[in-house]
Design a protein around this motif. Structure first.
Motif, PDB file in Angstrom:
ATOM      1  N   LEU A  22       0.865  -1.224   0.105  1.00  0.00           N
ATOM      2  CA  LEU A  22      -0.108   0.147  -0.044  1.00  0.00           C
ATOM      3  C   LEU A  22       0.893   1.107  -0.158  1.00  0.00           C
ATOM      4  O   LEU A  22       1.834   1.351   0.945  1.00  0.00           O
ATOM      5  CB  LEU A  22      -0.824   0.003   1.217  1.00  0.00           C
ATOM      6  N   LEU A  23       0.672   2.273  -0.957  1.00  0.00           N
ATOM      7  CA  LEU A  23       1.573   3.324  -1.054  1.00  0.00           C
ATOM      8  C   LEU A  23       0.655   4.668  -0.798  1.00  0.00           C
ATOM      9  O   LEU A  23      -0.554   4.635  -0.971  1.00  0.00           O
ATOM     10  CB  LEU A  23       1.947   3.450  -2.659  1.00  0.00           C
ATOM     11  N   PHE A  24       1.330   5.855  -0.278  1.00  0.00           N
ATOM     12  CA  PHE A  24       0.976   6.956   0.008  1.00  0.00           C
ATOM     13  C   PHE A  24       1.261   7.847  -0.922  1.00  0.00           C
ATOM     14  O   PHE A  24       2.621   8.174  -0.894  1.00  0.00           O
ATOM     15  CB  PHE A  24       1.214   7.247   1.747  1.00  0.00           C
ATOM     16  N   ASP A  25       0.411   8.622  -1.808  1.00  0.00           N
ATOM     17  CA  ASP A  25       0.953   9.322  -2.754  1.00  0.00           C
ATOM     18  C   ASP A  25       0.568  10.921  -2.393  1.00  0.00           C
ATOM     19  O   ASP A  25      -0.593  11.165  -2.144  1.00  0.00           O
ATOM     20  CB  ASP A  25       0.202   8.857  -4.052  1.00  0.00           C
ATOM     21  N   ASP A  26       1.560  11.713  -2.040  1.00  0.00           N
ATOM     22  CA  ASP A  26       1.277  13.037  -1.936  1.00  0.00           C
ATOM     23  C   ASP A  26       1.683  13.966  -2.935  1.00  0.00           C
ATOM     24  O   ASP A  26       2.974  14.122  -3.056  1.00  0.00           O
ATOM     25  CB  ASP A  26       2.135  13.154  -0.787  1.00  0.00           C
ATOM     26  N   TRP A  27       0.940  14.751  -3.605  1.00  0.00           N
ATOM     27  CA  TRP A  27       1.226  15.478  -4.699  1.00  0.00           C
ATOM     28  C   TRP A  27       0.545  16.615  -4.684  1.00  0.00           C
ATOM     29  O   TRP A  27      -0.555  16.752  -4.193  1.00  0.00           O
ATOM     30  CB  TRP A  27       1.409  14.705  -5.868  1.00  0.00           C
ATOM     31  N   LYS A  28       0.913  17.813  -5.879  1.00  0.00           N
ATOM     32  CA  LYS A  28       0.049  18.679  -6.113  1.00  0.00           C
ATOM     33  C   LYS A  28      -0.632  18.778  -7.542  1.00  0.00           C
ATOM     34  O   LYS A  28       0.236  18.526  -8.313  1.00  0.00           O
ATOM     35  CB  LYS A  28       0.997  19.970  -5.764  1.00  0.00           C
ATOM     36  N   CYS A  29      -1.630  19.169  -7.763  1.00  0.00           N
ATOM     37  CA  CYS A  29      -2.001  19.498  -9.017  1.00  0.00           C
ATOM     38  C   CYS A  29      -1.514  20.410  -9.843  1.00  0.00           C
ATOM     39  O   CYS A  29      -1.141  21.489  -9.259  1.00  0.00           O
ATOM     40  CB  CYS A  29      -3.744  19.708  -8.833  1.00  0.00           C
TER      41      CYS A  29
END
Length: 87
Positions: A22-29
């Motif tokens: 399970l991966l946690f993806d933290d990003w900005k549009c």
């Protein structure tokens, strides 16, 4: 009851190559809005290099899509047991 696994920062430890986690993806549009998602994927390639201010991690994650800003991961839980006696 089984112990619940905790999130592991990729700077502390990487999962085994090719094993789904399970991966946690933290990003900005592009509009600047921050997004956070959890996805199932696996580490397909990585390099670690020294920089002036520490280490730089270059990880390539795969899943149902290409994943970019993974910060944490955790093992997947065990799947439910199939009890054929229940409808």
């Amino acid at each position: 009851m089984k112990k619940i696994e905790k999130w592991v920062a990729i700077t502390e430890q990487l999962p085994e190559m090719g094993v789904e986690v399970l991966l946690f993806d933290d990003w900005k549009c592009t509009d600047g809005e921050r997004r956070q998602d959890m996805k199932v994927g696996y580490l397909s390639e990585f390099t670690i290099r020294k920089t002036a201010d520490g280490k730089a991690y270059n990880c390539e994650w795969r899943g149902h899509e290409f994943l970019f800003n993974i910060t944490h991961w955790m093992p997947l839980p065990e799947p439910p047991k199939n009890d054929a006696s229940k409808p």
